[in-house]
Design a protein around this motif. Structure first.
Motif, PDB file in Angstrom:
ATOM      1  N   ILE A  79      37.085  47.435 113.747  1.00  0.00           N
ATOM      2  CA  ILE A  79      37.343  46.546 112.613  1.00  0.00           C
ATOM      3  C   ILE A  79      36.914  45.138 112.984  1.00  0.00           C
ATOM      4  O   ILE A  79      37.157  44.664 114.096  1.00  0.00           O
ATOM      5  N   ILE A  80      36.249  44.474 112.043  1.00  0.00           N
ATOM      6  CA  ILE A  80      35.813  43.097 112.243  1.00  0.00           C
ATOM      7  C   ILE A  80      36.844  42.155 111.624  1.00  0.00           C
ATOM      8  O   ILE A  80      37.273  42.348 110.485  1.00  0.00           O
ATOM      9  N   THR A  81      37.256  41.125 112.371  1.00  0.00           N
ATOM     10  CA  THR A  81      38.247  40.178 111.862  1.00  0.00           C
ATOM     11  C   THR A  81      37.551  38.941 111.286  1.00  0.00           C
ATOM     12  O   THR A  81      36.330  38.786 111.370  1.00  0.00           O
ATOM     13  N   GLN A  82      38.373  38.065 110.741  1.00  0.00           N
ATOM     14  CA  GLN A  82      37.845  36.842 110.140  1.00  0.00           C
ATOM     15  C   GLN A  82      37.188  35.911 111.165  1.00  0.00           C
ATOM     16  O   GLN A  82      36.428  35.019 110.783  1.00  0.00           O
ATOM     17  N   VAL A  83      37.459  36.129 112.447  1.00  0.00           N
ATOM     18  CA  VAL A  83      36.801  35.309 113.480  1.00  0.00           C
ATOM     19  C   VAL A  83      35.282  35.410 113.351  1.00  0.00           C
ATOM     20  O   VAL A  83      34.565  34.415 113.498  1.00  0.00           O
ATOM     21  N   LEU A  84      34.783  36.614 113.054  1.00  0.00           N
ATOM     22  CA  LEU A  84      33.344  36.798 112.855  1.00  0.00           C
ATOM     23  C   LEU A  84      32.953  36.776 111.379  1.00  0.00           C
ATOM     24  O   LEU A  84      31.874  36.298 111.026  1.00  0.00           O
ATOM     25  N   VAL A  85      33.832  37.298 110.517  1.00  0.00           N
ATOM     26  CA  VAL A  85      33.478  37.387 109.095  1.00  0.00           C
ATOM     27  C   VAL A  85      33.256  36.006 108.495  1.00  0.00           C
ATOM     28  O   VAL A  85      32.269  35.797 107.761  1.00  0.00           O
ATOM     29  N   GLU A  86      34.127  35.072 108.761  1.00  0.00           N
ATOM     30  CA  GLU A  86      34.024  33.760 108.109  1.00  0.00           C
ATOM     31  C   GLU A  86      32.729  33.029 108.461  1.00  0.00           C
ATOM     32  O   GLU A  86      31.990  32.603 107.565  1.00  0.00           O
ATOM     33  N   PRO A  87      32.388  32.865 109.750  1.00  0.00           N
ATOM     34  CA  PRO A  87      31.143  32.143 110.050  1.00  0.00           C
ATOM     35  C   PRO A  87      29.888  32.916 109.692  1.00  0.00           C
ATOM     36  O   PRO A  87      28.817  32.321 109.528  1.00  0.00           O
ATOM     37  N   PHE A  88      29.988  34.233 109.552  1.00  0.00           N
ATOM     38  CA  PHE A  88      28.803  35.047 109.270  1.00  0.00           C
ATOM     39  C   PHE A  88      28.851  35.701 107.882  1.00  0.00           C
ATOM     40  O   PHE A  88      28.060  36.608 107.612  1.00  0.00           O
ATOM     41  N   TYR A  89      29.745  35.226 107.008  1.00  0.00           N
ATOM     42  CA  TYR A  89      29.786  35.849 105.682  1.00  0.00           C
ATOM     43  C   TYR A  89      28.447  35.645 104.972  1.00  0.00           C
ATOM     44  O   TYR A  89      27.900  34.546 104.942  1.00  0.00           O
ATOM     45  N   GLY A  90      27.920  36.736 104.409  1.00  0.00           N
ATOM     46  CA  GLY A  90      26.596  36.688 103.796  1.00  0.00           C
ATOM     47  C   GLY A  90      25.481  36.801 104.812  1.00  0.00           C
ATOM     48  O   GLY A  90      24.291  36.814 104.455  1.00  0.00           O
ATOM     49  N   ARG A  91      25.872  36.953 106.096  1.00  0.00           N
ATOM     50  CA  ARG A  91      24.886  37.104 107.174  1.00  0.00           C
ATOM     51  C   ARG A  91      25.313  38.233 108.125  1.00  0.00           C
ATOM     52  O   ARG A  91      24.919  38.260 109.276  1.00  0.00           O
ATOM     53  N   MET A  92      26.145  39.146 107.596  1.00  0.00           N
ATOM     54  CA  MET A  92      26.576  40.313 108.359  1.00  0.00           C
ATOM     55  C   MET A  92      26.519  41.526 107.443  1.00  0.00           C
ATOM     56  O   MET A  92      27.105  41.524 106.365  1.00  0.00           O
ATOM     57  N   ILE A  93      25.780  42.562 107.881  1.00  0.00           N
ATOM     58  CA  ILE A  93      25.632  43.754 107.052  1.00  0.00           C
ATOM     59  C   ILE A  93      26.056  44.994 107.828  1.00  0.00           C
ATOM     60  O   ILE A  93      26.081  44.995 109.060  1.00  0.00           O
ATOM     61  N   ASN A  94      26.384  46.038 107.065  1.00  0.00           N
ATOM     62  CA  ASN A  94      26.817  47.305 107.660  1.00  0.00           C
ATOM     63  C   ASN A  94      26.107  48.447 106.948  1.00  0.00           C
ATOM     64  O   ASN A  94      25.834  48.378 105.750  1.00  0.00           O
ATOM     65  N   VAL A  95      25.796  49.508 107.694  1.00  0.00           N
ATOM     66  CA  VAL A  95      25.264  50.725 107.088  1.00  0.00           C
ATOM     67  C   VAL A  95      26.362  51.775 107.113  1.00  0.00           C
ATOM     68  O   VAL A  95      27.014  51.993 108.138  1.00  0.00           O
TER      69      VAL A  95
END
Length: 210
Positions: free
Chosen positions: A94-110
């Motif tokens: 699971i990815i937390t907001q530590v990575l989601v917030e700075p990379f929102y719109g720049r992180m993708i998943n398949v």
């Protein structure tokens, strides 16, 4: 032009990583795979990255007090390297907001299903158990929920009568290895626009997908 710097997160065999590495090596994907991030030192994807000449960042989750703790270290490494896009390709954490917030719109998943159907683990098994006639592959932005982010692209895979999980998985994974590099290529060329939950891919890109 400067190539888009990406980091691939993976936990297992690394077939999607290999598809990206091969596409980058032969010029079909104009990106720089800057880093592989992996939570299992013995995972086959690590050897694939080393063979491809891609730097590897391996961490042991149990060595940290929380997900946020190890993600803080990963974030610092990504920022140090100037990573512009995170690609989750079989990353089982699971990815937390530590990575989601700075990379929102720049992180993708398949994901191996046609979201919002069958999120979470074992999407292929879920589809078989439910009895659907069509499943598929989704590439989506990561928003911190369980496979709940805005959808960039999807491709269907027919479920055949008498399909085994192994047979269906092979067909789904083949599509993953085609769709994921295609999506990244569109992002790298600036053809993907995110507006709320709506994602637009430029019409000429959609035509070129075939």
């Amino acid at each position: 032009m400067k190539k888009l710097k990406i980091a691939v997160f993976a936990s297992g065999q690394g077939t999607n990583f290999q598809a990206l590495a091969d596409a980058a090596a032969d010029g079909r994907l104009d990106v720089d795979i800057e880093l592989l991030v992996c939570d299992k030192a013995a995972a086959p994807v690590v050897a694939r990255a080393e063979q491809a000449g891609v730097d590897v960042y391996v961490f042991t989750p149990k060595a940290y007090p929380s997900r946020e703790a190890y993600e803080t270290e990963i974030l610092a490494e990504l920022q140090r390297r100037g990573v512009e896009l995170i690609v989750l390709a079989g990353y089982m954490r699971i990815i937390t907001q530590v990575l989601v917030e700075p990379f929102y719109g720049r992180m993708i998943n398949v994901h191996p299903a046609l979201l919002p159907a069958f999120p979470g683990v074992n999407g292929i098994r879920q589809a078989l158990d439910y009895g659907v006639k069509v499943t598929g592959v989704t590439v989506h932005y990561v928003d911190g929920g369980m496979d709940s982010g805005p959808i960039i692209a999807q491709r269907a895979v027919e479920v055949l009568d008498g399909d085994s999980e192994e047979a269906l998985r092979a067909r789904v994974h083949k599509v993953e290895r085609e769709l994921l590099p295609w999506v990244i290529a569109q992002i790298a060329s600036g053809r993907v626009e995110l507006n709320g939950r709506q994602v637009t891919v430029a019409a000429e890109a959609m035509r070129s997908e075939g």
